[in-house]
Each structure stands twice: as C-alpha cells, then as structure tokens.
Design a protein around this motif. Structure first.
Motif, PDB file in Angstrom:
ATOM      1  N   MET A   1      39.190  36.934  38.538  1.00 10.99           N
ATOM      2  CA  MET A   1      39.997  38.332  38.514  1.00 10.99           C
ATOM      3  C   MET A   1      40.254  38.738  36.923  1.00 10.99           C
ATOM      4  SD  MET A   1      43.843  38.837  40.280  1.00 10.99           S
ATOM      5  CE  MET A   1      44.583  40.315  40.160  1.00 10.99           C
ATOM      6  N   MET A   2      40.372  37.814  36.046  1.00 13.55           N
ATOM      7  CA  MET A   2      40.587  38.464  34.800  1.00 13.55           C
ATOM      8  C   MET A   2      39.453  39.134  34.205  1.00 13.55           C
ATOM      9  SD  MET A   2      42.605  38.375  32.354  1.00 13.55           S
ATOM     10  CE  MET A   2      43.708  37.041  32.960  1.00 13.55           C
ATOM     11  N   ALA A   3      38.375  38.879  34.505  1.00 12.83           N
ATOM     12  CA  ALA A   3      37.138  39.552  34.387  1.00 12.83           C
ATOM     13  C   ALA A   3      37.030  41.053  34.728  1.00 12.83           C
ATOM     14  CB  ALA A   3      35.564  39.013  34.529  1.00 12.83           C
ATOM     15  N   ALA A   4      37.694  41.168  35.964  1.00 10.47           N
ATOM     16  CA  ALA A   4      37.868  42.635  36.542  1.00 10.47           C
ATOM     17  C   ALA A   4      38.959  43.068  35.713  1.00 10.47           C
ATOM     18  CB  ALA A   4      38.036  42.276  38.205  1.00 10.47           C
ATOM     19  N   THR A   7      37.803  44.342  32.434  1.00 13.13           N
ATOM     20  CA  THR A   7      36.668  45.453  32.548  1.00 13.13           C
ATOM     21  C   THR A   7      37.382  46.838  32.907  1.00 13.13           C
ATOM     22  OG1 THR A   7      35.046  43.918  33.501  1.00 13.13           O
ATOM     23  CG2 THR A   7      34.465  46.233  34.024  1.00 13.13           C
ATOM     24  N   GLU A   8      38.168  46.962  33.817  1.00 19.53           N
ATOM     25  CA  GLU A   8      39.111  48.129  34.371  1.00 19.53           C
ATOM     26  C   GLU A   8      39.594  48.469  32.858  1.00 19.53           C
ATOM     27  OE1 GLU A   8      38.530  49.904  36.830  1.00 19.53           O
ATOM     28  OE2 GLU A   8      37.426  48.393  37.500  1.00 19.53           O
ATOM     29  N   ALA A   9      40.228  47.719  32.341  1.00 22.62           N
ATOM     30  CA  ALA A   9      41.024  48.083  31.019  1.00 22.62           C
ATOM     31  C   ALA A   9      40.049  48.755  29.757  1.00 22.62           C
ATOM     32  CB  ALA A   9      41.814  46.842  30.473  1.00 22.62           C
ATOM     33  N   ILE A  10      38.846  48.079  29.784  1.00 24.61           N
ATOM     34  CA  ILE A  10      37.792  48.804  28.928  1.00 24.61           C
ATOM     35  C   ILE A  10      37.559  50.165  29.208  1.00 24.61           C
ATOM     36  CG2 ILE A  10      35.715  48.573  27.975  1.00 24.61           C
ATOM     37  CD1 ILE A  10      35.913  45.345  27.941  1.00 24.61           C
ATOM     38  N   LYS A  11      37.429  50.293  30.486  1.00 23.14           N
ATOM     39  CA  LYS A  11      37.092  51.604  31.154  1.00 23.14           C
ATOM     40  C   LYS A  11      38.339  52.580  30.936  1.00 23.14           C
ATOM     41  CE  LYS A  11      34.226  49.761  35.134  1.00 23.14           C
ATOM     42  NZ  LYS A  11      34.080  49.774  36.704  1.00 23.14           N
ATOM     43  N   LEU A  12      39.330  52.231  31.116  1.00 28.78           N
ATOM     44  CA  LEU A  12      40.529  53.180  30.910  1.00 28.78           C
ATOM     45  C   LEU A  12      40.629  53.679  29.403  1.00 28.78           C
ATOM     46  CD1 LEU A  12      43.158  54.663  32.009  1.00 28.78           C
ATOM     47  CD2 LEU A  12      44.450  52.659  31.657  1.00 28.78           C
ATOM     48  N   LEU A 106      27.994  42.527  42.121  1.00 25.94           N
ATOM     49  CA  LEU A 106      28.502  41.614  41.198  1.00 25.94           C
ATOM     50  C   LEU A 106      28.833  40.303  41.918  1.00 25.94           C
ATOM     51  CD1 LEU A 106      30.736  43.782  38.725  1.00 25.94           C
ATOM     52  CD2 LEU A 106      28.291  42.963  38.376  1.00 25.94           C
ATOM     53  N   PRO A 107      28.976  39.132  41.316  1.00 31.70           N
ATOM     54  CA  PRO A 107      29.534  38.020  41.873  1.00 31.70           C
ATOM     55  C   PRO A 107      30.826  38.019  42.024  1.00 31.70           C
ATOM     56  CG  PRO A 107      28.763  37.805  39.532  1.00 31.70           C
ATOM     57  CD  PRO A 107      28.246  38.884  39.868  1.00 31.70           C
ATOM     58  N   THR A 108      31.510  38.755  41.550  1.00 29.64           N
ATOM     59  CA  THR A 108      33.155  38.909  41.413  1.00 29.64           C
ATOM     60  C   THR A 108      33.386  39.582  42.994  1.00 29.64           C
ATOM     61  OG1 THR A 108      33.205  39.466  39.388  1.00 29.64           O
ATOM     62  CG2 THR A 108      35.281  39.959  40.629  1.00 29.64           C
TER      63      THR A 108
END
Length: 260
Positions: A1-4, A7-12, A106-108
C-alpha cells in the motif's frame, strides 16, 4: 500500500492541480479578509467602493470567532467543490489517460490502489485546510481583529478540520461516479447534481437530513439577537383586535374621557 501512496503522491506533485487548489484557498483567505475589512467599518468600505450604497452586511462579525466561522463556511462550501474535483481527477484520469489497464496488471491489489488514492486525497485536503488556517492567522493579524485567544484559535482550527473531514468523507461518491462513467464528465456531473440538491434541500429546511449539506451548518456561528436587522427595528403597534379585553376597555375609557 505504501508504494501506491507514493505513486499517487508523485502523480499529484507532477500535475498542475496541487498549485491550482492552493491558489484557490489563497483567494478564499483573501475573500474572508475582505469581508472582515468591510465588517469593521461599512461606511469606510462604502466610501472605498467595496460595498454598495444600500447594501448591509448584518451577519458579518469582525472579530476572530467570526473570522474562523467564515473560514469554516468557506471550507464547507468551497472545499467540497475543490475536494470533489480533486477526487474526480485522481480517479477519472486513469480512464482518460488509458492507464487503468496498467493499474490492473500491477501486482498491487486493487484495494491498496484505491486506498492509496484516498489517502493522498485526505492528506492533501487536510494540508490545504492547515494552509488556509495559517493564511487566516496572517490576515486576521494584519486586520487587527479583536477577540484573539489561544482557545479561540484552537476552536477555529477544530471547526476547519471538522468541515474538511466531513467534506472528504463524502468524496467517494464522486470517485464512484468517475469510475462508473470511465472519465471526468460523469464525476463532474455528479458533483453538479449534489451541489444543486444541497441548495434545494437546505432551502426547504431539510439540510440536516441530507449528508452533503451537513458540513456547512456545522461551522456556522450563532448570531446574537441584538445584531439581527429585525432587532433594530421599532416595535410595531398591536392591532386593536388582538388586544386583551382589559386593554380594549381602558382604550375606550380614555377615548370617552378625551371626547368629553
């Protein structure tokens, strides 16, 4: 979940939406300061052209509690629109950019992806609320508003956080609309419908039973009776037909004595 979440923080961070929302809350703090400036001296504001000749802002109380209550209203009403737009962008862009298939590959897990998106939304919305509170402190200090105390400031911060939390809790509806509609348009349409229904339901007096209309009343400040426009009006004379029998007899006696 931390990876997700990362990733979303970088997108924002790489998008334009984060600074657009920050600018919107900056303008909101400026508007709140303008109302406080007008409320301090309406004659001065009218002379400067900031207020119409016959306009009266009876509900504006130019002090720190009133300022925090006004900021709470801004977060409840404007924040709902901004937070909803943020959620619609985060979920709808996956369909507009055709990256939803990549996410599913993705494996997530899907639960972690959705939870990561909502975590970023909640974190940024609370960050915007804290930013608005900090700007409010600067604006209020510049205007030298009366009634400052640490307790008032903490109570005002609690109102802002409560309004933001209530607005964020209601955002999954827009995420669902953007996901079902596979894009931005369905989410934006749902946002417009909710705003329209909130206004109608509130006018009809059932706002307390409509979840999307609840954040705004939670941040309102009770206005003293002495500040209401009707309290400054002269009491009207009671109609003779609605007086008590004793009052009518005394009136008739005084009239007869006057004529005689």
């Amino acid at each position: 979940m931390m990876a997700a979440i990362v990733t979303e923080a970088i997108k924002l961070r790489r998008s334009r939406l984060w600074w657009i929302t920050a600018v919107a809350f900056t303008v909101a703090a400026g508007v709140g300061g303008l109302f406080m400036f007008i409320g301090q001296d309406q004659q001065r504001a009218r002379a400067l052209g900031l207020l119409g000749t016959k306009t009266q802002l009876a509900d504006v109380v130019a002090d720190w509690p009133g300022f925090f209550a006004l900021l709470g209203q801004i977060v409840a009403v404007g924040g709902s629109l901004i937070f909803g737009t943020l959620v619609i962008w985060i979920f709808g862009r996956e369909y507009s950019d055709h990256t939803v298939k990549d996410l599913l590959a993705l494996p997530t897990s899907r639960t972690a992806i959705v939870a990561g998106k909502f975590t970023v939304v909640a974190g940024w919305c609370l960050g915007l609320t804290g930013y608005l509170f900090g700007l409010g402190l600067v604006v209020g200090a510049a205007l030298r508003l009366p009634g400052w105390s640490a307790g008032v400031a903490m109570h005002g911060l609690g109102r802002l956080v409560l309004a933001a939390a209530l607005a964020v809790v209601l955002t999954p509806v827009y995420a669902l609309a953007a996901s079902v509609g596979r894009g931005y348009l369905a989410g934006i349409g749902a946002l417009f419908v909710v705003v329209f229904l909130s206004q109608v339901v509130t006018v009809l007096g059932y706002g307390a039973w409509f979840p999307f209309a609840m954040p705004s009343p939670k941040c309102r400040r009770a206005i003293p009776i002495s500040r209401l426009p009707c309290a400054r009006q002269q009491p009207q004379k009671t109609c003779p037909m609605h007086r008590s029998p004793a009052s009518r007899r005394l009136s008739s006696i005084s009239v007869e004595s006057t004529t005689s």
